[in-house]
Enzyme design. Structure first.
Site, PDB file in Angstrom:
ATOM      1  N   CYS A 134       0.969  -1.232  -0.065  1.00  0.00           N
ATOM      2  CA  CYS A 134      -0.171  -0.105  -0.097  1.00  0.00           C
ATOM      3  C   CYS A 134       1.120   1.299   0.202  1.00  0.00           C
ATOM      4  O   CYS A 134       1.550   1.556  -0.855  1.00  0.00           O
ATOM      5  CB  CYS A 134      -0.930  -0.079   1.271  1.00  0.00           C
ATOM      6  N   HIS A 235      -3.681  -4.784   0.337  1.00  0.00           N
ATOM      7  CA  HIS A 235      -3.302  -5.103   1.375  1.00  0.00           C
ATOM      8  C   HIS A 235      -3.331  -6.805   1.714  1.00  0.00           C
ATOM      9  O   HIS A 235      -4.346  -7.269   2.202  1.00  0.00           O
ATOM     10  CB  HIS A 235      -4.201  -4.679   2.513  1.00  0.00           C
ATOM     11  N   GLU A 237      -2.054  -8.316   3.669  1.00  0.00           N
ATOM     12  CA  GLU A 237      -1.865  -8.695   5.023  1.00  0.00           C
ATOM     13  C   GLU A 237      -3.228  -8.412   5.839  1.00  0.00           C
ATOM     14  O   GLU A 237      -3.275  -8.361   7.047  1.00  0.00           O
ATOM     15  CB  GLU A 237      -0.720  -7.899   5.956  1.00  0.00           C
TER      16      GLU A 237
END
Length: 267
Positions: A134, A235, A237
């Protein structure tokens, strides 16, 4: 509205970090406490950072957490084998030559920006693999001389609007023949996105690795296959995202870290 308590490293750290000195050491540049964080964003930062560190740990890596919103020194020494850049606030537009007002600008911390750029350049000078997520992808482009789109506008499909959640499922097309397509094994993916800025003019030496359905750049990578530099705008994650894709991205990053260590004959 009162500002939430600062995020601490203990909140985002796994309970069983890798301590084996033979394991690779990753410098994780994570802006934990940029300006304007509310309770909702705080919870997202904690969840995303925790998932990133948990993934590194599950794959056998050590980490050194570096918070560029707090530290005056980056703590990236020669014992660090790779650099991972997590998300955060918006970049100061003047760093990429934009001097007009930007709608919805939030979380700007110029010192954090400068330290993040310094971390990328440190990694490149020392030929360390660098993986940006990001804001990290945007930072890679700025550090190499590119620009950002300061605001994608009110109809952007890359984030929630109004009372909707910030993060949405977003369709992304990966460019065939890129490092990224080799890592993920396909060119059509669904990712978790929540951004209002994106890469604008691609920096010299980088190439587009993925785009959204509207053409917005969603990933960049280095043109030189010998330089492991990859930034994804989404993202991986996000705990609600695809766990297999997250593991594939982190594993590819760490595999290159291990390859470089073997080639250099260092621990």
């Amino acid at each position: 509205m009162s500002r939430p308590a600062p995020i601490t490293e203990a909140e985002v750290s796994p309970a069983d970090p890798i301590v084996d000195p033979a394991a690779p050491l990753i410098g994780v540049v994570a802006p934990l406490n940029y300006p304007g964080i509310d309770a909702e964003v705080r919870a997202l930062i904690v969840g995303f950072a925790r998932t990133a560190l948990r993934t590194l740990t599950d794959l056998g890596a050590r980490y050194r957490l570096v918070d560029p919103t707090a530290e005056t020194r980056l703590s990236l020494d020669d014992d660090v084998h790779g650099v991972l850049l997590l998300g955060g606030g918006d970049f100061d537009p003047t760093l990429y030559g934009h001097h007009e007002d930007v709608p919805h600008l939030a979380g700007v911390d110029r010192r954090c920006d400068e330290r993040t750029v310094a971390a990328i350049r440190w990694g490149l000078r020392r030929r360390r693999p660098v993986f940006g997520i990001c804001r990290g992808a945007q930072a890679i482009n700025v550090a190499q001389g590119g620009t950002l789109i300061p605001d994608l506008g009110p109809d952007s499909p890359h984030k929630g609007h109004g009372d909707d959640p910030i993060f949405v499922d977003d369709s992304v097309a990966v460019e065939p023949g890129t490092r990224l397509s080799g890592i993920l094994g396909r060119t059509d993916i669904t990712v978790r996105n929540g951004h209002h800025q994106a890469v604008g003019t691609v920096a010299p030496g980088l190439r587009v690795a993925a785009r959204g359905t509207d053409g917005v750049i969603e990933a960049v990578e280095h043109c030189d296959p010998d330089i492991w530099l990859l930034g994804v705008q989404w993202h991986p994650e996000d705990p609600q995202g695809c766990a297999d894709d997250r593991r594939a991205l982190f594993a590819a990053f760490l595999a290159r870290v291990d390859d470089d260590r073997r080639t250099a004959g260092v621990g």
